[in-house]
Scaffold this motif. Structure first.
Motif, PDB file in Angstrom:
ATOM      1  N   LEU A 172       2.865  -1.266   4.385  1.00 51.26           N
ATOM      2  CA  LEU A 172       1.921  -0.162   4.460  1.00 51.26           C
ATOM      3  C   LEU A 172       2.628   1.176   4.649  1.00 51.26           C
ATOM      4  O   LEU A 172       3.324   1.388   5.641  1.00 51.26           O
ATOM      5  N   ASP A 173       2.432   2.064   3.699  1.00 54.00           N
ATOM      6  CA  ASP A 173       2.985   3.416   3.800  1.00 54.00           C
ATOM      7  C   ASP A 173       2.163   4.217   4.810  1.00 54.00           C
ATOM      8  O   ASP A 173       0.934   4.134   4.823  1.00 54.00           O
ATOM      9  N   LEU A 174       2.838   4.967   5.653  1.00 59.28           N
ATOM     10  CA  LEU A 174       2.126   5.738   6.675  1.00 59.28           C
ATOM     11  C   LEU A 174       1.372   6.925   6.077  1.00 59.28           C
ATOM     12  O   LEU A 174       0.280   7.270   6.517  1.00 59.28           O
ATOM     13  N   MET A 175       1.974   7.555   5.065  1.00 57.82           N
ATOM     14  CA  MET A 175       1.381   8.766   4.475  1.00 57.82           C
ATOM     15  C   MET A 175       0.691   8.452   3.162  1.00 57.82           C
ATOM     16  O   MET A 175       1.345   8.263   2.141  1.00 57.82           O
ATOM     17  N   LEU A 176      -0.627   8.398   3.213  1.00 57.16           N
ATOM     18  CA  LEU A 176      -1.405   8.124   2.007  1.00 57.16           C
ATOM     19  C   LEU A 176      -2.409   9.259   1.819  1.00 57.16           C
ATOM     20  O   LEU A 176      -2.788   9.928   2.779  1.00 57.16           O
ATOM     21  N   VAL A 184       0.870  -1.170   0.000  1.00 50.24           N
ATOM     22  CA  VAL A 184       0.000   0.000   0.000  1.00 50.24           C
ATOM     23  C   VAL A 184       0.908   1.220   0.000  1.00 50.24           C
ATOM     24  O   VAL A 184       1.557   1.529   1.002  1.00 50.24           O
ATOM     25  N   GLU A 185       0.998   1.868  -1.129  1.00 50.65           N
ATOM     26  CA  GLU A 185       1.984   2.945  -1.310  1.00 50.65           C
ATOM     27  C   GLU A 185       1.523   3.846  -2.446  1.00 50.65           C
ATOM     28  O   GLU A 185       1.211   3.361  -3.526  1.00 50.65           O
ATOM     29  N   ASP A 186       1.450   5.147  -2.161  1.00 47.07           N
ATOM     30  CA  ASP A 186       0.955   6.051  -3.203  1.00 47.07           C
ATOM     31  C   ASP A 186       2.059   6.563  -4.123  1.00 47.07           C
ATOM     32  O   ASP A 186       1.777   7.126  -5.171  1.00 47.07           O
ATOM     33  N   GLU A 187       3.318   6.378  -3.725  1.00 46.04           N
ATOM     34  CA  GLU A 187       4.404   6.782  -4.627  1.00 46.04           C
ATOM     35  C   GLU A 187       4.709   5.600  -5.538  1.00 46.04           C
ATOM     36  O   GLU A 187       5.312   4.609  -5.121  1.00 46.04           O
ATOM     37  N   GLU A 188       4.271   5.731  -6.794  1.00 47.89           N
ATOM     38  CA  GLU A 188       4.302   4.560  -7.666  1.00 47.89           C
ATOM     39  C   GLU A 188       5.702   4.028  -7.938  1.00 47.89           C
ATOM     40  O   GLU A 188       5.895   2.820  -8.049  1.00 47.89           O
ATOM     41  N   THR A 235      12.120   2.840   7.708  1.00 46.93           N
ATOM     42  CA  THR A 235      12.132   4.283   7.521  1.00 46.93           C
ATOM     43  C   THR A 235      12.695   4.603   6.139  1.00 46.93           C
ATOM     44  O   THR A 235      13.729   4.066   5.751  1.00 46.93           O
ATOM     45  N   LYS A 236      11.963   5.448   5.430  1.00 53.76           N
ATOM     46  CA  LYS A 236      12.422   5.869   4.105  1.00 53.76           C
ATOM     47  C   LYS A 236      13.610   6.810   4.234  1.00 53.76           C
ATOM     48  O   LYS A 236      13.604   7.637   5.142  1.00 53.76           O
ATOM     49  N   PRO A 237      14.600   6.772   3.350  1.00 55.18           N
ATOM     50  CA  PRO A 237      14.720   5.784   2.282  1.00 55.18           C
ATOM     51  C   PRO A 237      15.328   4.482   2.811  1.00 55.18           C
ATOM     52  O   PRO A 237      16.185   4.506   3.678  1.00 55.18           O
TER      53      PRO A 237
END
Ligand code: CA
Length: 230
Positions: free
Chosen positions: A53-57, A9-13, A102-104
């Motif tokens: 799961l990405d935290l920021m969606l 689940v990630e909005d940055e494709e 943690t990204k990156p």
């Protein structure tokens, strides 16, 4: 293929593509979505073995998804976050993520974490069929017979206490918030206030701990909730 399904689940494709490529190369069956609302639906439908799961969606936050998912599923969740402070890590633990990146981060790190969590879950789920024991059999939980023994002696637990114990003991070390426990115990003749969990934990400790003031198994995590120590 290793038959394990992973939902990303990630909005940055771009990030989702890289994660998918690495996990697929390792034999996983990967699906992804950019929407939080869709994620909850997909977790119900696909029953993945693990969720990244990405935290920021853009729609639902990762935290909100986690909270919703924990009402119906124990699927392991790796939370991916750009936030680094210790506070956020604790906030994540209270809502039931199993691990953090943690990204990156390097895709190899992700693959390594996925394997390590799935190994942990597999080994923990195996004994669930019948009996799990802790501390050289000091505590034994017979899941199918709904029996708990302390040093070989049967302890009488209410159905709610049994469910509470199994919930915590199934994932040793994982911190459960009171709210999460309230949700887990719905349907067990339970008045769902967070603080009533404390009363049930107290009763359970009196039955299974040799010193309920200094519990060996059910630990309080200050400001957060409870965890089981194996
Ligand atoms: Ca994002």
């Amino acid at each position: 293929m290793n038959n394990k399904k992973i939902l990303i689940v990630e909005d940055e494709e771009k990030i989702a593509e890289v994660m998918t490529a690495y996990l697929e190369k390792d034999g996983f069956n990967v699906q992804s979505t950019t929407s939080g609302l869709n994620a909850v639906k997909l977790i119900k439908e696909l029953r993945p073995n693990l969720v990244v799961l990405d935290l920021m969606l853009p729609d639902l936050s990762g935290e909100e998804i986690c909270t919703q998912v924990r009402r119906f599923s124990d699927v392991p969740i790796i939370m991916v976050t750009a936030l680094t402070s210790e506070d956020n890590r604790v906030a994540g633990l209270t809502i039931g993520a199993d691990d953090y990146l943690t990204k990156p981060f390097s895709p190899r790190e992700l693959v390594a974490r996925v394997h390590s969590i799935l190994r942990r879950v597999d080994s923990k789920n195996l004994p669930l069929a019948d009996i799990i024991t802790f501390d050289s059999e000091k505590l034994s939980i017979d899941i199918t017979r709904h029996e708990v023994k302390i040093e070989g002696t049967l302890v009488s637990l209410t159905p709610l206490e049994f469910k509470l114990l199994v919930t915590l003991a199934r994932y040793p070390g994982r911190v459960y918030s009171r709210l999460e426990l309230v949700n887990k115990l719905q349907g067990y003749d339970f008045i769902g206030y967070e603080r009533t969990i404390d009363a049930h934990v107290k009763n359970l400790r009196q039955k299974i701990e040799s010193n309920s003031k200094k519990p060996r198994f059910i630990k309080t995590v200050f400001g957060v909730g409870y965890k089981f120590e194996a």
